[in-house]
Design an enzyme around this catalytic site. Structure first.
Site, PDB file in Angstrom:
ATOM      1  N   CYS A   5      -2.729  -5.130   1.218  1.00 56.97           N
ATOM      2  CA  CYS A   5      -2.109  -4.138   0.316  1.00 56.97           C
ATOM      3  C   CYS A   5      -0.788  -4.651  -0.265  1.00 56.97           C
ATOM      4  O   CYS A   5      -0.626  -4.701  -1.480  1.00 56.97           O
ATOM      5  CB  CYS A   5      -1.947  -2.809   1.048  1.00 56.97           C
ATOM      6  SG  CYS A   5      -1.006  -1.597   0.135  1.00 56.97           S
TER       7      CYS A   5
ATOM      8  N   LEU B 153       2.738  -8.766   8.833  1.00 56.81           N
ATOM      9  CA  LEU B 153       1.900  -7.587   9.042  1.00 56.81           C
ATOM     10  C   LEU B 153       1.796  -6.810   7.734  1.00 56.81           C
ATOM     11  O   LEU B 153       2.626  -6.979   6.834  1.00 56.81           O
ATOM     12  CB  LEU B 153       2.510  -6.719  10.141  1.00 56.81           C
ATOM     13  CG  LEU B 153       2.450  -7.401  11.520  1.00 56.81           C
ATOM     14  CD1 LEU B 153       3.439  -6.764  12.481  1.00 56.81           C
ATOM     15  CD2 LEU B 153       1.034  -7.348  12.083  1.00 56.81           C
TER      16      LEU B 153
ATOM     17  N   CYS C 193      -2.555  -3.320  -3.482  1.00 50.40           N
ATOM     18  CA  CYS C 193      -1.900  -2.109  -4.009  1.00 50.40           C
ATOM     19  C   CYS C 193      -0.574  -2.421  -4.695  1.00 50.40           C
ATOM     20  O   CYS C 193      -0.294  -1.898  -5.779  1.00 50.40           O
ATOM     21  CB  CYS C 193      -1.611  -1.087  -2.909  1.00 50.40           C
ATOM     22  SG  CYS C 193      -2.770  -1.009  -1.572  1.00 50.40           S
TER      23      CYS C 193
ATOM     24  N   PHE D 158       9.491  23.981 -12.670  1.00 53.91           N
ATOM     25  CA  PHE D 158       9.204  23.800 -14.094  1.00 53.91           C
ATOM     26  C   PHE D 158      10.166  22.765 -14.697  1.00 53.91           C
ATOM     27  O   PHE D 158      11.334  22.763 -14.370  1.00 53.91           O
ATOM     28  CB  PHE D 158       9.359  25.158 -14.786  1.00 53.91           C
ATOM     29  CG  PHE D 158       8.836  25.174 -16.177  1.00 53.91           C
ATOM     30  CD1 PHE D 158       7.477  25.250 -16.413  1.00 53.91           C
ATOM     31  CD2 PHE D 158       9.698  25.093 -17.250  1.00 53.91           C
ATOM     32  CE1 PHE D 158       6.989  25.260 -17.709  1.00 53.91           C
ATOM     33  CE2 PHE D 158       9.210  25.088 -18.540  1.00 53.91           C
ATOM     34  CZ  PHE D 158       7.856  25.177 -18.769  1.00 53.91           C
TER      35      PHE D 158
ATOM     36  N   HIS E 151       6.973  -7.974   3.210  1.00 56.30           N
ATOM     37  CA  HIS E 151       6.399  -8.522   4.451  1.00 56.30           C
ATOM     38  C   HIS E 151       7.475  -8.589   5.534  1.00 56.30           C
ATOM     39  O   HIS E 151       7.230  -8.276   6.694  1.00 56.30           O
ATOM     40  CB  HIS E 151       5.866  -9.932   4.213  1.00 56.30           C
ATOM     41  CG  HIS E 151       4.845 -10.023   3.117  1.00 56.30           C
ATOM     42  ND1 HIS E 151       4.117  -8.953   2.688  1.00 56.30           N
ATOM     43  CD2 HIS E 151       4.421 -11.088   2.378  1.00 56.30           C
ATOM     44  CE1 HIS E 151       3.300  -9.342   1.723  1.00 56.30           C
ATOM     45  NE2 HIS E 151       3.461 -10.625   1.512  1.00 56.30           N
TER      46      HIS E 151
HETATM   47  C1  LIG Z   1      -6.547  -4.468  -6.354  1.00 57.44           C
HETATM   48  C2  LIG Z   1      -6.517  -3.402  -5.296  1.00 57.44           C
HETATM   49  C3  LIG Z   1      -5.602  -2.376  -5.402  1.00 57.44           C
HETATM   50  C4  LIG Z   1      -5.573  -1.391  -4.422  1.00 57.44           C
HETATM   51  N1  LIG Z   1      -4.695  -0.356  -4.583  1.00 57.44           N
HETATM   52  C5  LIG Z   1      -4.709   0.653  -3.697  1.00 57.44           C
HETATM   53  C6  LIG Z   1      -3.836   1.751  -3.868  1.00 57.44           C
HETATM   54  O1  LIG Z   1      -3.063   1.808  -4.813  1.00 57.44           O
HETATM   55  N2  LIG Z   1      -3.882   2.757  -2.955  1.00 57.44           N
HETATM   56  C7  LIG Z   1      -4.743   2.733  -1.898  1.00 57.44           C
HETATM   57  O2  LIG Z   1      -4.770   3.679  -1.116  1.00 57.44           O
HETATM   58  N3  LIG Z   1      -5.577   1.671  -1.702  1.00 57.44           N
HETATM   59  C8  LIG Z   1      -5.564   0.641  -2.568  1.00 57.44           C
HETATM   60  N4  LIG Z   1      -6.382  -0.425  -2.369  1.00 57.44           N
HETATM   61  C9  LIG Z   1      -7.164  -0.507  -1.119  1.00 57.44           C
HETATM   62  C10 LIG Z   1      -6.275  -0.991   0.053  1.00 57.44           C
HETATM   63  O3  LIG Z   1      -5.593  -2.169  -0.341  1.00 57.44           O
HETATM   64  C11 LIG Z   1      -7.149  -1.312   1.276  1.00 57.44           C
HETATM   65  O4  LIG Z   1      -7.973  -0.197   1.554  1.00 57.44           O
HETATM   66  C12 LIG Z   1      -6.307  -1.598   2.522  1.00 57.44           C
HETATM   67  O5  LIG Z   1      -5.363  -2.593   2.256  1.00 57.44           O
HETATM   68  C13 LIG Z   1      -7.229  -2.042   3.673  1.00 57.44           C
HETATM   69  O6  LIG Z   1      -6.490  -2.279   4.832  1.00 57.44           O
HETATM   70  P1  LIG Z   1      -7.210  -3.022   6.069  1.00 57.44           P
HETATM   71  O7  LIG Z   1      -6.210  -3.043   7.169  1.00 57.44           O
HETATM   72  O8  LIG Z   1      -8.525  -2.432   6.340  1.00 57.44           O
HETATM   73  O9  LIG Z   1      -7.482  -4.486   5.537  1.00 57.44           O
HETATM   74  P2  LIG Z   1      -6.474  -5.661   5.169  1.00 57.44           P
HETATM   75  O10 LIG Z   1      -5.167  -5.163   4.716  1.00 57.44           O
HETATM   76  O11 LIG Z   1      -7.213  -6.577   4.304  1.00 57.44           O
HETATM   77  O12 LIG Z   1      -6.197  -6.366   6.568  1.00 57.44           O
HETATM   78  C14 LIG Z   1      -7.114  -7.194   7.191  1.00 57.44           C
HETATM   79  C15 LIG Z   1      -6.299  -8.235   7.935  1.00 57.44           C
HETATM   80  O13 LIG Z   1      -7.144  -8.966   8.810  1.00 57.44           O
HETATM   81  C16 LIG Z   1      -6.641 -10.273   8.907  1.00 57.44           C
HETATM   82  N5  LIG Z   1      -7.691 -11.093   9.490  1.00 57.44           N
HETATM   83  C17 LIG Z   1      -8.954 -11.273   9.042  1.00 57.44           C
HETATM   84  N6  LIG Z   1      -9.634 -12.061   9.902  1.00 57.44           N
HETATM   85  C18 LIG Z   1      -8.790 -12.371  10.911  1.00 57.44           C
HETATM   86  C19 LIG Z   1      -8.914 -13.128  12.095  1.00 57.44           C
HETATM   87  N7  LIG Z   1     -10.030 -13.764  12.453  1.00 57.44           N
HETATM   88  N8  LIG Z   1      -7.829 -13.246  12.894  1.00 57.44           N
HETATM   89  C20 LIG Z   1      -6.670 -12.641  12.576  1.00 57.44           C
HETATM   90  N9  LIG Z   1      -6.508 -11.893  11.475  1.00 57.44           N
HETATM   91  C21 LIG Z   1      -7.559 -11.757  10.656  1.00 57.44           C
HETATM   92  C22 LIG Z   1      -6.233 -10.595   7.468  1.00 57.44           C
HETATM   93  O14 LIG Z   1      -5.301 -11.632   7.422  1.00 57.44           O
HETATM   94  C23 LIG Z   1      -5.654  -9.266   7.001  1.00 57.44           C
HETATM   95  O15 LIG Z   1      -4.253  -9.191   7.126  1.00 57.44           O
HETATM   96  C24 LIG Z   1      -6.450  -1.437  -3.318  1.00 57.44           C
HETATM   97  C25 LIG Z   1      -7.365  -2.481  -3.205  1.00 57.44           C
HETATM   98  C26 LIG Z   1      -7.407  -3.457  -4.195  1.00 57.44           C
HETATM   99  C27 LIG Z   1      -8.396  -4.567  -4.078  1.00 57.44           C
END
Ligand SMILES: Cc1cc2nc3c(=O)[nH]c(=O)nc-3n(C[C@H](O)[C@H](O)[C@H](O)COP(=O)(O)OP(=O)(O)OC[C@H]3O[C@@H](n4cnc5c(N)ncnc54)[C@H](O)[C@@H]3O)c2cc1C
Ligand SMILES: NC(=O)c1ccc[n+]([C@@H]2O[C@H](COP(=O)([O-])OP(=O)(O)OC[C@H]3O[C@@H](n4cnc5c(N)ncnc54)[C@H](OP(=O)(O)O)[C@@H]3O)[C@@H](O)[C@H]2O)c1
Length: 522
Positions: free
Chosen positions: A76, A72, A81, A500, A131
């Site tokens: 990120c 889970l 992140c 400070f 994880h």
């Molecule tokens: C390089 C980078 C750095 C970042 N750094 C930051 C930061 O420092 N701070 C910050 O606030 N944000 C940051 N972000 C943004 C942040 O990572 C995302 O906004 C956040 O992780 C999104 O969460 P989510 O749950 O929407 O998507 P995700 O975490 O992508 O989760 C989607 C999940 O759906 C699952 N999934 C997809 N299809 C299926 C299916 N059919 N069946 C079962 N599971 C499925 C995937 O396996 C995945 O685990 C960063 C983004 C990037 C690209």
């Protein structure tokens, strides 16, 4: 593996997740073998799905969360992140070593170099511990049922299939995330050559030490990874078709703060071509060069062994459309209302799937908003305004209006700024605090930048902007103070108790002016 009735110790989760990364076997954690009707099935267990399902459980509901990865937390901690913060911390340390090389105890300049590959491998080895914690916490502390390492398929708003089983539910919450956009071969042939990486493939597949890098894109990913590559000793060129950090996915970036960051990156050797567009990526076994056109139509041919794609992400909305026919917008985002309801009854969408801002606060809180609505509340979440940040070799944080925006909106603007307008930064050791004390004494011009934008008429603060270290936390609370209906005035700010030397000097600078009936810039 069925862990439903097992009590798994935290350290035992790490090998369990590692083992499942290499197999397609589901991890099953169900109550009553998944029989009965769930209040909501969260498809996708990233930040949005994990926080949404946990909140729903805490409210007394029955959630199930399904993810195709064996853990889970989603992208990120796996690719986004967490590695970016590791790399940005390394970049800040390397940057300091390089500027202070040969002084005090610092090594000579020629010795300051790091291996990008080694840092990527460090992250790859370590990430599973995060994880493991999330699987452990979600089962043991939060009591949420889950099914991992298996893709879900939604048959209708009340039926979901995964891991060879069929589950029944009152609602579906889609949290499918987003994916990196590839470099379009029609715009730039060669985008699929070996040696072209993005934030995800970097941590999954990098197997050599990059020596010369070209980046496409001009937003957070381009700036953060570009600053890291350059700090590690890999000369980096950025081609951004619009001015750097002036992309429509970001707002409220103050021009003085942006300029400080941009000049700082250039000072450190990053080549930045604003208005630069790559035309072709050349190479055979691996990339060898990028041909690009510059702002004045000139052509560049830059030899390199590493191209980094920072052109942004697209929501994974295709399955949602195929399964349920939900309405999708022009950038691929699932369209939702303020309660996270899609166009299909009993189907919600959350996180990156609903488009920008693609940030953790929004992913988590949209998940929670969906959960509250599923549980009968009428909860809305408006994320049009929020605090924001990015890394260069500095932390850049901001919230509220920029000076230009405030003036354009007709405010009579007063500015509190450090260093003050018109002074040469090299003549003043301020701002200084965490992370910039040595700069302040040895290289004052590198000690950061801060600005507070005030409305003279009401004395209310309209925006805060900071480049430095250690102030990001404050912005979480400054955001709250600024956006309360009553806001916060320069007088109230001056009444706060600073610790400070505080990373942002806003409190004491406000206090210096608060006694005056007329507000004068400082
Ligand atoms: C390089 C980078 C750095 C970042 N750094 C930051 C930061 O420092 N701070 C910050 O606030 N944000 C940051 N972000 C943004 C942040 O990572 C995302 O906004 C956040 O992780 C999104 O969460 P989510 O749950 O929407 O998507 P995700 O975490 O992508 O989760 C989607 C999940 O759906 C699952 N999934 C997809 N299809 C299926 C299916 N059919 N069946 C079962 N599971 C499925 C995937 O396996 C995945 O685990 C960063 C983004 C990037 C690209
Ligand atoms: N909080 C954090 O620290 C953090 C860190 C990293 C990422 N993120 C989030 O993750 C998401 C992805 O970030 P990102 O920086 O990759 O994407 P982004 O903010 O969407 O920016 C994409 C950049 O690529 C450019 N671009 C898009 N298509 C292009 C093309 N075909 N050719 C050339 N340039 C192109 C865009 O230019 P235009 O402006 O011209 O469109 C823009 O500069 C964002 O939502 C971001 O907020 C957050």
């Amino acid at each position: 593996m069925d862990v439903s009735n097992m009590s798994i110790r935290l350290p035992d989760w790490t090998p369990l997740v590692e083992g499942h990364l290499a197999t397609g076997e589901p991890i099953v954690n169900l109550a009553g073998d998944g029989e009965g009707v769930y209040d909501a099935i969260f498809v996708g267990g990233g930040a949005a799905g994990r926080f949404g399902s946990s909140y729903l459980k805490a409210m007394g509901g029955r959630p199930l969360v399904i993810d195709r990865w064996p853990f889970l937390g989603g992208s990120c901690p796996h690719q986004a992140c967490l590695p970016h913060h590791l790399f940005s911390e390394a970049a800040a340390l390397l940057d300091r070593e390089r500027w202070l090389a040969g002084q005090l105890w610092f090594r000579p300049a020629g010795e300051v170099k790091a291996s990008i590959l080694e840092l990527v491998e460090l992250f790859r080895r370590g990430r599973v511990a995060g994880h493991a914690f999330m699987n452990w916490q979600t089962k043991t502390q939060l009591g949420v049922e889950y099914l991992l390492n298996t893709s879900a398929r939604v048959l209708d708003p009340h039926t979901v299939q995964a891991g060879g089983r069929t589950f029944r539910t009152r609602n579906v919450v889609l949290g499918l995330g987003a994916r990196q956009k590839p470099i379009d071969p029609a715009e730039c042939p060669g985008g699929d050559l070996p040696g072209v990486y993005d934030f995800g493939t970097l941590v999954e597949t990098l197997d050599y030490e990059p020596r010369r890098c070209v980046i496409v894109g001009g937003s957070k990913v381009a700036v953060e990874y570009g600053s890291f590559f350059q700090a590690a000793g890999c000369p980096t060129t950025i081609f951004t078709r619009n001015p750097l950090l002036r992309t429509k996915t970001m707002h409220h970036v103050d021009e003085d703060a942006r300029r400080y960051v941009l000049d700082g990156m250039r000072k450190r050797g990053v080549e930045i071509y604003e208005g630069g567009v790559p035309l072709e990526i050349k190479g055979t076994d691996r990339v060898e060069a990028v041909v690009a056109t510059g702002p004045d139509g000139e052509t560049f041919h830059i030899e390199c062994d590493f191209v980094f794609n920072g052109t942004g992400e697209r929501p994974n909305s295709e399955p949602a459309q195929e399964w349920l026919g939900v309405e999708v917008g022009s950038a691929g985002e699932v369209v939702v209302d303020r309660r996270m309801r899609t166009s299909v009854p009993d189907v919600y969408a959350v996180g990156d799937l609903i488009g920008p801002p693609m940030e953790m606060f929004k992913a988590r809180k949209t998940g929670v908003t969906a959960a509250r609505n599923v549980m009968g509340e009428s909860a809305e979440f408006d994320f049009t305004e929020y605090p924001d940040f990015l890394h260069t070799t500095y932390e850049m944080s901001w919230v509220g209006l920029t000076e230009e925006e405030a003036r354009a909106q007709g405010y009579d603007v007063m500015v509190i700024q450090m260093p003050p307008k018109g002074l040469d930064h090299d003549d003043i050791l301020l701002p200084c605090a965490e992370g910039t004390m040595l700069y302040a004494f040895l290289k004052p011009g590198l000690s950061g930048f801060q600005k507070c934008v005030v409305d003279r008429a009401t004395r209310r603060i309209l925006g805060f902007h900071h480049v430095g270290y250690g102030a990001k936390d404050a912005f979480q609370y400054l955001d709250y103070l600024l956006r309360r209906p009553e806001g916060i005035t320069i007088d109230e700010m001056g009444q706060l108790n600073e610790l400070f030397l505080n990373p942002e000097h806003f409190i004491q600078l406000c206090r210096l002016r608060a006694g005056g009936a007329e507000l004068v810039d400082i």
